[in-house]
Design an enzyme around this catalytic site. Structure first.
Site, PDB file in Angstrom:
ATOM      1  CD  GLN A   1      -2.474  -1.237   2.724  1.00  0.00           C
ATOM      2  OE1 GLN A   1      -3.508  -0.643   2.975  1.00  0.00           O
ATOM      3  NE2 GLN A   1      -1.842  -1.960   3.629  1.00  0.00           N
ATOM      4  CG  ASN A   2       4.118   1.251   2.388  1.00  0.00           C
ATOM      5  OD1 ASN A   2       3.049   1.502   2.950  1.00  0.00           O
ATOM      6  ND2 ASN A   2       5.060   0.522   2.949  1.00  0.00           N
TER       7      ASN A   2
ATOM      8  CG  HIS B   1      -2.956   2.342  -1.749  1.00  0.00           C
ATOM      9  ND1 HIS B   1      -2.992   2.341  -0.367  1.00  0.00           N
ATOM     10  CD2 HIS B   1      -4.041   1.624  -2.138  1.00  0.00           C
ATOM     11  CE1 HIS B   1      -4.053   1.655   0.056  1.00  0.00           C
ATOM     12  NE2 HIS B   1      -4.690   1.209  -0.992  1.00  0.00           N
TER      13      HIS B   1
ATOM     14  CD  GLU C   1      -0.964  -0.542  17.415  1.00  0.00           C
ATOM     15  OE1 GLU C   1      -0.658  -0.161  18.538  1.00  0.00           O
ATOM     16  OE2 GLU C   1      -1.472   0.180  16.541  1.00  0.00           O
TER      17      GLU C   1
ATOM     18  CB  ALA D   1       8.715  -4.018  10.312  1.00  0.00           C
TER      19      ALA D   1
HETATM   20  N1  APR Z   1       6.946  -2.201  12.699  1.00  0.00           N
HETATM   21  C1  APR Z   1       5.773  -2.836  12.469  1.00  0.00           C
HETATM   22  N2  APR Z   1       4.594  -2.219  12.484  1.00  0.00           N
HETATM   23  C2  APR Z   1       4.570  -0.903  12.730  1.00  0.00           C
HETATM   24  C3  APR Z   1       5.754  -0.176  12.983  1.00  0.00           C
HETATM   25  C4  APR Z   1       6.982  -0.858  12.960  1.00  0.00           C
HETATM   26  N3  APR Z   1       8.158  -0.261  13.181  1.00  0.00           N
HETATM   27  N4  APR Z   1       5.417   1.114  13.206  1.00  0.00           N
HETATM   28  C5  APR Z   1       4.088   1.188  13.090  1.00  0.00           C
HETATM   29  N5  APR Z   1       3.564  -0.029  12.798  1.00  0.00           N
HETATM   30  C6  APR Z   1       2.168  -0.391  12.575  1.00  0.00           C
HETATM   31  C7  APR Z   1       1.178   0.416  13.381  1.00  0.00           C
HETATM   32  O1  APR Z   1       0.976  -0.185  14.648  1.00  0.00           O
HETATM   33  C8  APR Z   1      -0.055   0.379  12.504  1.00  0.00           C
HETATM   34  O2  APR Z   1      -0.881  -0.733  12.836  1.00  0.00           O
HETATM   35  O3  APR Z   1       1.877  -0.109  11.224  1.00  0.00           O
HETATM   36  C9  APR Z   1       0.502   0.210  11.095  1.00  0.00           C
HETATM   37  C10 APR Z   1       0.383   1.438  10.217  1.00  0.00           C
HETATM   38  O4  APR Z   1      -0.964   1.713   9.982  1.00  0.00           O
HETATM   39  P1  APR Z   1      -1.444   2.979   9.125  1.00  0.00           P
HETATM   40  O5  APR Z   1      -0.731   4.200   9.578  1.00  0.00           O
HETATM   41  O6  APR Z   1      -2.916   3.000   9.145  1.00  0.00           O
HETATM   42  O7  APR Z   1      -0.883   2.647   7.651  1.00  0.00           O
HETATM   43  P2  APR Z   1      -1.501   1.683   6.551  1.00  0.00           P
HETATM   44  O8  APR Z   1      -2.227   0.557   7.162  1.00  0.00           O
HETATM   45  O9  APR Z   1      -0.412   1.385   5.589  1.00  0.00           O
HETATM   46  O10 APR Z   1      -2.542   2.643   5.840  1.00  0.00           O
HETATM   47  C11 APR Z   1      -3.259   2.178   4.733  1.00  0.00           C
HETATM   48  O11 APR Z   1      -4.194   4.338   4.405  1.00  0.00           O
HETATM   49  O12 APR Z   1      -4.327   6.632   4.085  1.00  0.00           O
HETATM   50  C12 APR Z   1      -3.935   5.490   3.631  1.00  0.00           C
HETATM   51  O13 APR Z   1      -3.280   5.306   1.471  1.00  0.00           O
HETATM   52  C13 APR Z   1      -2.766   5.301   2.770  1.00  0.00           C
HETATM   53  O14 APR Z   1      -1.765   3.233   2.057  1.00  0.00           O
HETATM   54  C14 APR Z   1      -2.272   3.933   3.187  1.00  0.00           C
HETATM   55  C15 APR Z   1      -3.511   3.277   3.756  1.00  0.00           C
END
Ligand code: APR
Length: 239
Positions: A95-96, A113, A208, A224
């Site tokens: 999604q990144n 995305h 989490e 990660a």
């Molecule tokens: N290692 C593992 N997990 C992590 C770490 C880390 N170092 N840091 C944060 N996280 C976890 C958080 O706990 C959270 O559950 O990564 C997750 C990030 O979630 P979001 O910020 O919601 O990101 P994502 O799920 O990729 O968002 C999806 O939303 O707005 C959009 O288009 C954007 O592609 C994105 C989509």
């Protein structure tokens, strides 16, 4: 569960995999959506209303990606190693919009995305490399029209890219991993259910429990850069 080395593996990644590379996540306390409103920068309406503001937001993110300190981390590298050494097919669906998976060496990769380092012309649909800033007065090299260039990213309300290829891979996979995503955004948040229905073993690797944690058979919680290389090492012991 011990996977068979010929198993097809699909890996969904989200902002959490790039967090330790210095790229902000979206929904954490200090995340991007705590500072900027989705409605102001990440919808087609926002771009129509305020193209300069939307360009400024993505231009800043694109410049951030080019900063010298930004590089793939051990989790990105582990997934590239898995793809190189696992005998079965490995597909990363991210999604990144950053380019850290490809910088680490992942080759079979779908940016569902979109990609920050590409532009798209709203007039002719041409997608082109975009290493620098975008602006409303720029002209598309493909069709020669001005004012249609936008970031090649999928905004809220738009359909993610390559969905047919993703669904086919999910239906054929035996192992589905979800890494660093909060499970709030569909369709990605629904991939686990498709893989599970297809008979895949499903594992969440996240800091989490995500919003969809109960849908996964297995959960590994941690950073990660720690949990992903360790999990990949375990998988590769079977090879
Ligand atoms: N290692 C593992 N997990 C992590 C770490 C880390 N170092 N840091 C944060 N996280 C976890 C958080 O706990 C959270 O559950 O990564 C997750 C990030 O979630 P979001 O910020 O919601 O990101 P994502 O799920 O990729 O968002 C999806 O939303 O707005 C959009 O288009 C954007 O592609 C994105 C989509």
């Amino acid at each position: 569960m011990t996977p068979n080395p010929t198993d097809a593996v699909v890996i969904l990644t989200g902002a959490g995999i790039s967090q330790e590379s210095g790229i902000a996540t979206f929904r954490e306390a200090d995340g991007i959506w705590a500072k900027v409103r989705i409605e102001d920068v990440a919808t087609p309406d926002a771009f129509q209303r305020d193209p300069d503001g939307v360009h400024a937001f993505y231009n800043a993110r694109r410049r951030g990606l080019a900063e010298p300190g930004i590089a793939p981390n051990a989790a990105h590298h582990a997934l590239a190693t898995l793809e190189a050494r696992w005998p079965g097919p490995v597909l990363v669906v991210t999604q990144n919009i950053d380019d850290l998976h490809e910088r680490a060496g992942s080759r079979t990769l779908i940016h569902m995305h979109g990609e920050l380092l590409k532009s798209r012309c709203a007039h002719c649909g041409a997608v082109a490399p975009c290493p620098g800033d975008l602006a409303t007065d720029m002209t598309c090299d493909a069709c020669g029209r001005t004012g249609g260039l936008r970031p090649h990213v999928v905004w809220f309300g738009e359909v993610p890219l390559e969905m047919e290829r993703i669904y086919a891979a999910l239906e054929a996979c035996a192992l589905f991993l979800s890494i660093g995503t909060s499970g709030h955004v569909y369709p990605a948040a629904g991939f686990v259910s498709i893989a599970r229905t297809a008979g895949a073993h499903t594992v969440e690797l996240n800091l989490e429990a995500s919003a969809g944690a109960t849908l996964f058979a297995d959960h590994i919680h941690g950073r990660a850069t720690e949990v992903v290389p360790a999990y990949v090492d375990r998988l590769l012991q079977a090879v």
